[in-house]
Design a protein around this motif. Structure first.
Motif, PDB file in Angstrom:
ATOM      1  N   ARG A  37       0.852  -1.186   0.000  1.00  0.00           N
ATOM      2  CA  ARG A  37       0.000   0.000   0.000  1.00  0.00           C
ATOM      3  C   ARG A  37       0.887   1.235   0.000  1.00  0.00           C
ATOM      4  O   ARG A  37       1.885   1.308   0.697  1.00  0.00           O
ATOM      5  CB  ARG A  37      -0.874  -0.017   1.248  1.00  0.00           C
ATOM      6  CG  ARG A  37      -1.854   1.114   1.319  1.00  0.00           C
ATOM      7  CD  ARG A  37      -2.825   0.889   2.465  1.00  0.00           C
ATOM      8  NE  ARG A  37      -3.363   2.141   2.922  1.00  0.00           N
ATOM      9  CZ  ARG A  37      -4.275   2.843   2.266  1.00  0.00           C
ATOM     10  NH1 ARG A  37      -4.763   2.378   1.140  1.00  0.00           N
ATOM     11  NH2 ARG A  37      -4.709   3.985   2.738  1.00  0.00           N
ATOM     12  N   SER A  78      -7.303  -6.177   4.326  1.00  0.00           N
ATOM     13  CA  SER A  78      -8.357  -5.312   4.846  1.00  0.00           C
ATOM     14  C   SER A  78      -9.432  -6.228   5.398  1.00  0.00           C
ATOM     15  O   SER A  78      -9.994  -7.022   4.639  1.00  0.00           O
ATOM     16  CB  SER A  78      -8.980  -4.436   3.748  1.00  0.00           C
ATOM     17  OG  SER A  78      -8.141  -4.310   2.640  1.00  0.00           O
ATOM     18  N   ILE A  99     -12.982  -6.932   7.947  1.00  0.00           N
ATOM     19  CA  ILE A  99     -14.177  -6.318   8.512  1.00  0.00           C
ATOM     20  C   ILE A  99     -13.988  -6.286  10.019  1.00  0.00           C
ATOM     21  O   ILE A  99     -13.852  -7.316  10.654  1.00  0.00           O
ATOM     22  CB  ILE A  99     -15.432  -7.137   8.139  1.00  0.00           C
ATOM     23  CG1 ILE A  99     -15.561  -7.189   6.619  1.00  0.00           C
ATOM     24  CG2 ILE A  99     -16.659  -6.576   8.804  1.00  0.00           C
ATOM     25  CD1 ILE A  99     -16.517  -8.247   6.124  1.00  0.00           C
ATOM     26  N   HIS A 100     -13.955  -5.093  10.577  1.00  0.00           N
ATOM     27  CA  HIS A 100     -13.631  -4.942  11.986  1.00  0.00           C
ATOM     28  C   HIS A 100     -14.921  -4.880  12.784  1.00  0.00           C
ATOM     29  O   HIS A 100     -15.660  -3.892  12.738  1.00  0.00           O
ATOM     30  CB  HIS A 100     -12.830  -3.651  12.167  1.00  0.00           C
ATOM     31  CG  HIS A 100     -12.222  -3.531  13.515  1.00  0.00           C
ATOM     32  ND1 HIS A 100     -11.175  -4.322  13.946  1.00  0.00           N
ATOM     33  CD2 HIS A 100     -12.515  -2.700  14.542  1.00  0.00           C
ATOM     34  CE1 HIS A 100     -10.848  -3.972  15.171  1.00  0.00           C
ATOM     35  NE2 HIS A 100     -11.649  -3.002  15.564  1.00  0.00           N
ATOM     36  N   PRO A 102     -17.803   1.785  11.729  1.00  0.00           N
ATOM     37  CA  PRO A 102     -16.835   0.690  11.593  1.00  0.00           C
ATOM     38  C   PRO A 102     -15.502   1.202  11.058  1.00  0.00           C
ATOM     39  O   PRO A 102     -15.415   2.250  10.442  1.00  0.00           O
ATOM     40  CB  PRO A 102     -17.487  -0.224  10.562  1.00  0.00           C
ATOM     41  CG  PRO A 102     -18.347   0.665   9.779  1.00  0.00           C
ATOM     42  CD  PRO A 102     -18.812   1.745  10.693  1.00  0.00           C
ATOM     43  N   TYR A 132     -11.995   0.042   8.880  1.00  0.00           N
ATOM     44  CA  TYR A 132     -11.405  -0.937   7.998  1.00  0.00           C
ATOM     45  C   TYR A 132      -9.906  -0.806   8.081  1.00  0.00           C
ATOM     46  O   TYR A 132      -9.375   0.299   8.082  1.00  0.00           O
ATOM     47  CB  TYR A 132     -11.825  -0.688   6.551  1.00  0.00           C
ATOM     48  CG  TYR A 132     -13.290  -0.876   6.356  1.00  0.00           C
ATOM     49  CD1 TYR A 132     -13.820  -2.160   6.332  1.00  0.00           C
ATOM     50  CD2 TYR A 132     -14.129   0.201   6.252  1.00  0.00           C
ATOM     51  CE1 TYR A 132     -15.172  -2.332   6.181  1.00  0.00           C
ATOM     52  CE2 TYR A 132     -15.483   0.030   6.106  1.00  0.00           C
ATOM     53  CZ  TYR A 132     -16.004  -1.240   6.066  1.00  0.00           C
ATOM     54  OH  TYR A 132     -17.339  -1.421   5.922  1.00  0.00           O
ATOM     55  N   ARG A 133      -9.272  -1.929   8.124  1.00  0.00           N
ATOM     56  CA  ARG A 133      -7.838  -1.874   7.936  1.00  0.00           C
ATOM     57  C   ARG A 133      -7.578  -1.981   6.448  1.00  0.00           C
ATOM     58  O   ARG A 133      -7.971  -2.944   5.806  1.00  0.00           O
ATOM     59  CB  ARG A 133      -7.162  -3.054   8.652  1.00  0.00           C
ATOM     60  CG  ARG A 133      -6.767  -2.727  10.083  1.00  0.00           C
ATOM     61  CD  ARG A 133      -6.688  -3.976  10.881  1.00  0.00           C
ATOM     62  NE  ARG A 133      -7.973  -4.689  10.766  1.00  0.00           N
ATOM     63  CZ  ARG A 133      -8.207  -5.856  11.308  1.00  0.00           C
ATOM     64  NH1 ARG A 133      -7.278  -6.478  11.961  1.00  0.00           N
ATOM     65  NH2 ARG A 133      -9.390  -6.434  11.171  1.00  0.00           N
ATOM     66  N   ILE A 134      -6.908  -1.032   5.885  1.00  0.00           N
ATOM     67  CA  ILE A 134      -6.590  -1.065   4.467  1.00  0.00           C
ATOM     68  C   ILE A 134      -5.102  -1.346   4.365  1.00  0.00           C
ATOM     69  O   ILE A 134      -4.309  -0.695   5.036  1.00  0.00           O
ATOM     70  CB  ILE A 134      -6.869   0.297   3.799  1.00  0.00           C
ATOM     71  CG1 ILE A 134      -8.280   0.739   4.101  1.00  0.00           C
ATOM     72  CG2 ILE A 134      -6.598   0.225   2.314  1.00  0.00           C
ATOM     73  CD1 ILE A 134      -9.326   0.179   3.224  1.00  0.00           C
ATOM     74  N   LEU A 177     -15.200  -0.501  -0.201  1.00  0.00           N
ATOM     75  CA  LEU A 177     -14.931  -0.697   1.222  1.00  0.00           C
ATOM     76  C   LEU A 177     -15.314   0.588   1.933  1.00  0.00           C
ATOM     77  O   LEU A 177     -14.711   1.627   1.696  1.00  0.00           O
ATOM     78  CB  LEU A 177     -13.440  -1.003   1.423  1.00  0.00           C
ATOM     79  CG  LEU A 177     -13.052  -1.596   2.771  1.00  0.00           C
ATOM     80  CD1 LEU A 177     -13.876  -2.825   3.087  1.00  0.00           C
ATOM     81  CD2 LEU A 177     -11.589  -1.951   2.775  1.00  0.00           C
ATOM     82  N   PHE A 180     -19.239   4.100   5.533  1.00  0.00           N
ATOM     83  CA  PHE A 180     -20.517   4.084   6.229  1.00  0.00           C
ATOM     84  C   PHE A 180     -20.994   5.507   6.447  1.00  0.00           C
ATOM     85  O   PHE A 180     -20.258   6.348   6.931  1.00  0.00           O
ATOM     86  CB  PHE A 180     -20.357   3.413   7.580  1.00  0.00           C
ATOM     87  CG  PHE A 180     -20.418   1.933   7.482  1.00  0.00           C
ATOM     88  CD1 PHE A 180     -21.139   1.199   8.399  1.00  0.00           C
ATOM     89  CD2 PHE A 180     -19.770   1.256   6.464  1.00  0.00           C
ATOM     90  CE1 PHE A 180     -21.201  -0.169   8.304  1.00  0.00           C
ATOM     91  CE2 PHE A 180     -19.837  -0.109   6.373  1.00  0.00           C
ATOM     92  CZ  PHE A 180     -20.542  -0.832   7.287  1.00  0.00           C
ATOM     93  N   VAL A 184     -21.696  -5.227  10.338  1.00  0.00           N
ATOM     94  CA  VAL A 184     -21.050  -4.377  11.325  1.00  0.00           C
ATOM     95  C   VAL A 184     -22.050  -3.786  12.292  1.00  0.00           C
ATOM     96  O   VAL A 184     -21.831  -3.733  13.496  1.00  0.00           O
ATOM     97  CB  VAL A 184     -20.257  -3.264  10.607  1.00  0.00           C
ATOM     98  CG1 VAL A 184     -19.699  -2.276  11.600  1.00  0.00           C
ATOM     99  CG2 VAL A 184     -19.141  -3.898   9.797  1.00  0.00           C
ATOM    100  N   MET A 224     -18.606  -3.599   1.722  1.00  0.00           N
ATOM    101  CA  MET A 224     -17.745  -4.604   2.344  1.00  0.00           C
ATOM    102  C   MET A 224     -16.796  -5.259   1.359  1.00  0.00           C
ATOM    103  O   MET A 224     -16.253  -6.324   1.631  1.00  0.00           O
ATOM    104  CB  MET A 224     -18.629  -5.730   2.912  1.00  0.00           C
ATOM    105  CG  MET A 224     -19.349  -5.356   4.168  1.00  0.00           C
ATOM    106  SD  MET A 224     -18.180  -5.355   5.541  1.00  0.00           S
ATOM    107  CE  MET A 224     -19.199  -4.584   6.792  1.00  0.00           C
TER     108      MET A 224
END
Lengths: 341, 341, 341, 341
Positions: free
Chosen positions: B281, C255, C257-258, C270, C272-274, D155, D158, D195, D222
């Motif tokens: 990234r 990435s 879903i947290h 929420p 996200y880890r990207i 992604l 939200f 989430v 997602m």
């Protein structure tokens, strides 16, 4: 009349030639010659109707064999082809045709004397892509062709008897020669030997043709990704052929190079027509099938050859010239490198 | 202390420089000089706090101006920079630094005498991609770098005062110089002038470096598609940077060039490690923002410059050498073409 | 001990099964049954050691035949498999296993009674891609699997005896069942019949599993482009399998879903880890070769089956349920359409 | 006569609306209302000619304000628009138009009573892609439209006040309604809340239209990759619009769904015409610029609106219907999940 085929060499490419000649209605494969005993045993076990020989002479001498197809390392091409021609057999040689232009000239002479067909397997000419491009260029759909740019790179495979230039350039040279009728007037070549000091594994060629056309070839055995990308720039349209793109092998861009009248060229900013992209649908038949068919057709006198011996010779001559330039450049760079700082 | 910035040239690139220096907390843009009256009127209307000048001298002379940023055609770089340095102002020049290496050397000398910062805007060095590659190369993650291969092509835009070589090559040269510490020992250059007989619009460069490294640049204003593809081959891994791929700008291939011991190289078939692909990234900040920040940091003595005048000079020298080789080749080909058949 | 194989059906898929079982060291293909006389003549001409039958019974009855491989239209699966099992032969059925779950249950019962191997050829399970994904999911590399999303579309090919649901869904269902151990609790199905009023050619399935996992399948015979794209969303990572991408079949995105703690979920945005993308290198062996090997291994008692009859039954049950929902929806929409405006 | 614009909400989308209305020759942005004090301070500092208000009423009440542009969270749309209309101002609302169809109907009624323009910003309608597709569909270049298939996933992000359905579906619904003149007769909806238990983050919609047309929408917050892929299947041609493909946003496939005469449909195998691919060049102007221009044109009576309030209402009604079906399905699945095994 069915043409009896004798195949010499059943290594990497031989089985493909075998399969396609076997499927050709005008041909009958009679025997195969290969030096490896395991290969001959495999042939005997798999195909009860095929004779397997160690000695090429025995295959050539078979009365039913009308034509000899040669898929051996290039160093042996001349010797095998010479014997076959002298025995009155037609010959199809894998590319590159021969190791030297002298060999190629000699074979052409022998074939001519005996009125035999001598052909080189430049398979790409029979792909749906090249057939489509040929048709477009022939009817000037791209306008005047200004340049070719080829990116033909992959990771390995090193061949024991050729370098990257002799392995990859014949594809582009045969295609360019097929597409345009022009005279090569200059070749520049640079490159590098990473792995093996005597065999370049990355080669860059610039070819200049008489009619204002240039070709650049980026050839490499050292790329992490395989790329087969061939671009043609024309005065009306440009074309990109990405041979690994299954969905859109050919894209035709409605953008041409707009020439200014000679006297205004130096002061006028050029204009580009930018337009749509068109991807024609291509024929999906196997190219090698077309090669087998063409070889049979030429032997039977139905059509003139599009990849006769003189085409092969022209390519070998270009390779020799490029190799000389490349050697010269590599030597100059080496001597520069050895100079003290 | 805030650095007062005077910007010269508000055409294509100038507005980007203006925006980034304006957003930089350590800088304050005081005035802009531009020859076009409409441009000055636009500036006056849009930014009430910015002074607009026709005369560069007046901008340079402003007491609040500590540094001059030059985004004019390259032919005028030397004159503007010289005046600014002589007036005791730091200078940031657009690439290429100057039209000749003599000009560049002279500016370096003047900056040195007055202990002023002289810098060239090689923006690419501040992209997330190049920063990531620099970090990988610095910690030898690719092994030893064996080659660079750059495909930097697009359709147009012809610049009135530079050719395709001077327009596109500085990007690759600045990146290569930034990544490796090596000495250029040879340059080969070929190309073609399709549209304008004096300005090549397709150029192919091969650069040889002392430590067994080669670089090839395919530069064109004549491609139907824009491509920005930069490949690095290392002994451990290979890297492809496709600057137009938003999802995976950088791919690192776990395939390295496996060298044989010197004495065995000529006889052993090379082996490739073929492995996974990794796409790190990247930082997404604007590169030019990094340039502004770096210029301010260097002026404030916080960091040494990574794109100082001597880097710019090195690139101009390479361009001059390449241009000479290119001219020579173009001339030879022209004379070949004019020969009777 | 070599396993004697009898193959029933030598149409589209049969030749592939033949080739792979023939190449398997533990198996020997003895005979082939096919209703078409030209097919039997072709077999006789090409393979001197293979017996060709019109009557399946005769093939099954051969003493040397230990196992029967069935590649006929699905309507005939039950009858052929029943006869083979009753004759004491192991059975490998093409997918889908049977036309109804009753048929499948009956076969499972018969195989169980005689302790015979009954298996379904869900070839995809033996691809390098699914094997890699299975390994990743098994060691929770993606975290908890939250969803599957499959896009499996192409243009044609209409099969005479199945619709788009029964043709395409078995691939996804077998893969999902292989990857996760969960219970299907609900199926929603919608679709459309463009060409043939009784056979849907576009089907959308939503499958709900007990452990908070959802799967969506977009299946079509009506897409201008072939796509095979299978996405898995996990709490730690997400994975995209593009089966038509030769360079990067699998991409793993860092990435996940947290999830928020249960009580906070409704109010917290929420995160996200990207991160990076990783493409592992995959095994390139032919999947069907793995099927042949697995069938032999299971018969020889070396390993338990990963695609036993009960797996096939589970899939047929899901197809029946989906078909019922689909029919219901199609009917409701039809009646809506027929209402006056 | 210049139209005075008041903008309400200067968060994510507001600045884009501001920029485009500011650049529109027929409009003049007079003031902006935003609840955040930092935002108002930023506006005051950056744009000396723009008034910034905390109170929407004050902006609406300004005599120079002819039209109010609303870019606030959807929950506040009705209240702001109602006040603006009652004050005799034209209104442009961000999508979705309102939180309920009752609100939307009420606004339409108020606008009608006062002969004011009420419009919804469905920006996509003004992209070069949708304009091109509209033109193709209008002249039946694709034949009869049989299906739409949209993959609109990414992604995050939200939004606090809408779920994935209300965030993403309006784009597809506005485009479909713009392209075809048909009546929606049935909606199926399934989805999942990963989430946040009350807000679905993955939604699958199937829409049935009266004239044999179906649409499927795969909407997700997602997905590890952003995809904007919209396919249209016609009886003559199929079209794929990949909004993230800069080179070929639109591909037209010369392959149509070939219908059989009604009475033969059940027995005849369909035929596909497989042909070329064509990518038309698209207009590159910013879509939002077209929205501003259209709003001004409609206010000035130059053209009828293509995204009037009743279009917005139609979409809100579909969203309500889909939400009801979705809630129903989510509830059924939840109750299934809670059942003992």
């Amino acid at each position: 009349m069915t043409i009896g085929i004798g195949l010499v060499g059943y290594g990497y490419w031989g089985p493909n030639l075998f399969r396609n000649f076997r499927n050709n209605a005008d041909c009958r494969v009679i025997g195969i010659a290969d030096k490896k005993v395991e290969t001959r045993e495999h042939i005997a076990a798999a195909f009860s109707d095929i004779l397997a020989f160690e000695d090429v002479e025995m295959l050539i001498a078979l009365p039913g064999v009308d034509a000899v197809v040669v898929a051996t390392p290039v160093a042996s091409h001349y010797d095998i082809a010479r014997r076959a021609l002298d025995a009155g057999k037609h010959v199809l040689l894998e590319k590159p045709m021969c190791a030297t232009s002298d060999e190629a000239s000699d074979l052409i002479e022998r074939a001519k004397r005996k009125s035999l067909v001598l052909m080189v397997d430049h398979t790409f000419l029979f792909t749906g892509a090249v057939q489509m491009i040929k048709e477009l260029v022939a009817r000037s759909a791209l306008g005047q062709v200004c340049y070719f740019d080829s990116l033909r790179v992959n990771l390995g495979l090193f061949q024991p008897d050729v370098n990257c230039l002799w392995d990859l350039a014949p594809h582009d040279l045969s295609i360019i020669n097929y597409l345009i009728d022009d005279e090569l007037i200059d070749v520049e070549a640079s490159g590098y030997c990473h792995v093996n000091q005597v065999a370049p594994d990355m080669v860059y060629l610039t070819l200049h043709f008489r009619k204002n056309c240039i070709a650049h070839l980026n050839l490499s055995w050292m790329s992490p990704v395989k790329i087969r990308r061939f671009t043609i720039g024309g005065t009306e349209k440009m074309l990109v052929w990405d041979d690994l793109d299954e969905d859109q092998k050919i894209k035709i861009y409605s953008s041409g190079i707009h020439f200014q009248p000679e006297e205004q060229r130096s002061m006028i900013i050029p204009q580009y027509r930018i337009g749509d992209i068109h991807s024609p649908r291509l024929r999906k038949t196997e190219a090698l099938n077309g090669v087998a068919e063409h070889f049979a057709d030429v032997i039977q006198g139905k059509v003139p050859s599009i990849m006769a011996g003189n085409e092969g010779l022209k390519i070998v001559r270009t390779l020799e010239l490029a190799q000389a330039r490349l050697d010269n450049n590599l030597e100059r760079v080496r001597s520069q490198r050895d100079k003290p700082l």
